[in-house]
Design a protein around this motif. Structure first.
Motif, short mmCIF file in Angstrom:
data_model
loop_
_atom_site.label_atom_id
_atom_site.label_comp_id
_atom_site.label_asym_id
_atom_site.label_seq_id
_atom_site.Cartn_x
_atom_site.Cartn_y
_atom_site.Cartn_z
N VAL A 272 -5.62 0.75 -6.42
CA VAL A 272 -5.16 2.15 -6.38
C VAL A 272 -6.16 3.03 -7.13
CG1 VAL A 272 -3.30 3.75 -6.94
CG2 VAL A 272 -2.75 1.37 -6.32
N PRO B 93 0.80 -1.23 0.00
CA PRO B 93 0.00 0.00 0.00
C PRO B 93 0.83 1.28 0.00
CG PRO B 93 -1.01 -1.61 1.44
CD PRO B 93 0.31 -2.18 1.03
N LEU C 189 2.97 1.62 -3.26
CA LEU C 189 2.21 2.02 -4.44
C LEU C 189 1.62 3.43 -4.30
CD1 LEU C 189 0.40 -1.35 -5.22
CD2 LEU C 189 2.36 -0.36 -6.42
N LEU C 190 1.36 3.84 -3.07
CA LEU C 190 0.90 5.21 -2.84
C LEU C 190 1.99 6.20 -3.25
CD1 LEU C 190 -1.60 6.70 -1.60
CD2 LEU C 190 -0.23 6.90 0.49
N GLU D 207 -7.04 6.92 -8.48
CA GLU D 207 -6.41 8.20 -8.81
C GLU D 207 -7.45 9.19 -9.29
OE1 GLU D 207 -3.13 7.53 -11.50
OE2 GLU D 207 -1.75 7.49 -9.79
N VAL E 160 -1.00 -1.43 -12.60
CA VAL E 160 -0.28 -1.24 -11.34
C VAL E 160 0.74 -2.37 -11.16
CG1 VAL E 160 -0.51 -1.15 -8.83
CG2 VAL E 160 -2.25 -0.09 -10.28
N LYS F 171 -6.58 2.93 -11.07
CA LYS F 171 -5.31 2.97 -11.79
C LYS F 171 -5.06 1.63 -12.47
CE LYS F 171 -0.37 3.96 -11.18
NZ LYS F 171 -0.28 4.89 -12.32
N SER G 237 -6.69 -1.40 0.67
CA SER G 237 -6.09 -2.73 0.87
C SER G 237 -6.77 -3.46 2.01
CB SER G 237 -4.59 -2.60 1.16
OG SER G 237 -4.36 -1.88 2.36
N ARG H 204 -4.49 10.57 -4.83
CA ARG H 204 -4.32 9.12 -4.95
C ARG H 204 -4.67 8.46 -3.62
NH1 ARG H 204 1.22 8.44 -6.06
NH2 ARG H 204 0.69 9.20 -8.15
N VAL I 25 -4.91 4.37 -1.81
CA VAL I 25 -4.71 2.93 -1.93
C VAL I 25 -5.66 2.23 -0.96
CG1 VAL I 25 -3.11 1.01 -1.63
CG2 VAL I 25 -2.31 3.14 -2.66
N CYS J 157 -6.31 -4.84 -10.17
CA CYS J 157 -6.05 -4.98 -8.73
C CYS J 157 -4.96 -6.04 -8.51
CB CYS J 157 -7.32 -5.41 -8.00
SG CYS J 157 -8.73 -4.31 -8.26
#
Length: 375
Positions: free
Chosen positions: A367, A162, A165-166, A369, A332, A329, A300, A296, A298, A350
């Motif tokens: 994610v 998380p 990727l953030l 955006e 990813v 997004k 999870s 953005r 995330v 995902c």
């Protein structure tokens, strides 16, 4: 039993205590309060376990099934705490202490090489920056000075996704909506190089206290940790106006972590409970996406159930405000080949994690955006 005050209603903690009692190494490291949760009911637990054994569903049957197949061993993942030292300093120090640094693994032969690891070997993870890999059965690793002093932070690889990727930039602001015990908060702060601000909220006062201790020990200097219900938080408050990033890791079934208790717990998949969790998760995510300056987020869970994962993403994307302002997004972490369920249109966008496939706990990540965002 889940109403016992000593576990604060945490079903996940209850399953961990049961697992350690029946299958694991016992409760010697637990507090007396936690031990009492089990000890006061141990006779009844044993009676139920014996009854299940007669049906071929008990602990013995589980162990025999394990012996009949290749045992999955998840390695120990350790995140280099770059708030205390650099990755180069960490690797050089490991070498001076006789660890064999074998370099960065290739994604295509990750599982093969990890399962062959010796106790003195260390790999660099190919997916998550500053994450290193140790063999699964190192004795007393929690007592190793680098771990005790939080130069290395033991954190499952999937749980690192998380914040990774953030990818919040130094100087930015992040809102960690359900933050305790603070692992993702500390990871975000490290990515931000302790520059900016992380709002770290949790509903439970005792968990917030624990989180503050963890963050202090990790040298996190930019976290504002506080107790509160995120759903009751005014996200339009001026103090949150600069928040551009959000971590939404809400309460979940924990089915990815307690996977091997499925035979005892019934898979932790009671439909009524999963539906309630799904509704709560969707509400928290939609509320986070209303942060005015957000670019953005995330989402999870440490769950393997689609109700808490793809179904939540599906539901949130149907919301009019979300649909007008956000997109899921795509592409990813393309080298992560284990994706969401193909039965959902959102699945391919995902990430999923699975002990058998990724050698991590079960996990799910998506994610979001903001449309036409520019940083």
């Amino acid at each position: 039993m889940k109403r016992d005050a000593n576990i604060g209603g945490s079903v996940e903690l209850l399953y961990v205590l049961m697992y350690e009692t029946l299958v694991g190494s016992g409760l010697t490291r637990c507090s007396q309060e936690l031990k009492s949760v089990i000890s006061r009911r141990i006779q009844r637990i044993k009676e139920v376990e014996h009854a299940m054994q007669d049906e071929g569903r008990g602990i013995k049957a589980m162990k025999e099934a394990d012996d009949g197949m290749k045992k999955i061993q998840i390695p120990r993942y350790a995140r280099i705490n770059t708030l205390k030292w650099t990755a180069d300093e960490a690797m050089k120090t490991l070498e001076t202490e006789k660890w064999k640094i074998l370099g960065t693994l290739k994604p295509e032969n990750f599982a093969e090489m990890v399962t062959k690891m010796k106790d003195d070997e260390v790999y660099v993870d190919p997916h998550v920056e500053n994450l290193i890999i140790f063999a699964p059965n190192i004795q007393n690793f929690y007592e190793y000075w680098m771990v005790e002093q939080r130069y290395l932070i033991l954190q499952d690889k999937a749980s690192c996704l998380p914040a990774f990727l953030l990818n919040p930039r130094p100087g930015s602001q992040v809102f960690d909506t359900c933050a305790a015990p603070g692992m993702k908060t500390s990871h975000a702060a490290a990515i931000m190089e302790n520059q900016g601000k992380v709002w770290a909220m949790d509903r439970a006062a005792d968990r917030v206290a624990t989180m503050k201790q963890l963050l202090d020990a990790s040298k996190v200097a930019i976290a504002s940790s506080f107790c509160g219900d995120f759903l009751k938080t005014d996200v339009t408050d001026k103090k949150f106006s600069k928040v551009k990033f959000a971590i939404v890791d809400p309460p979940c079934s924990g089915s990815g972590i307690v996977k091997r208790m499925d035979e005892i717990t019934g898979g932790n998949a009671e439909k009524e409970r999963l539906e309630k969790l799904k509704n709560l998760q969707a509400m928290i995510l939609k509320h986070a996406l209303k942060l005015p300056g957000l670019k953005r987020a995330v989402y999870s869970t440490c769950s393997v159930h689609e109700e808490e994962n793809e179904q939540v993403v599906d539901e949130v994307l149907l919301d009019t405000y979300v649909r007008q302002n956000y997109v899921l997004k795509k592409n990813v972490l393309p080298e992560w080949t284990y994706r969401g369920l193909k039965t959902y249109e959102v699945g391919e966008h995902c990430l999923r994690a699975n002990p058998k496939v990724t050698l991590t706990n079960g996990f799910f990540v998506a994610v979001f955006e903001r449309v036409k965002s520019s940083e």
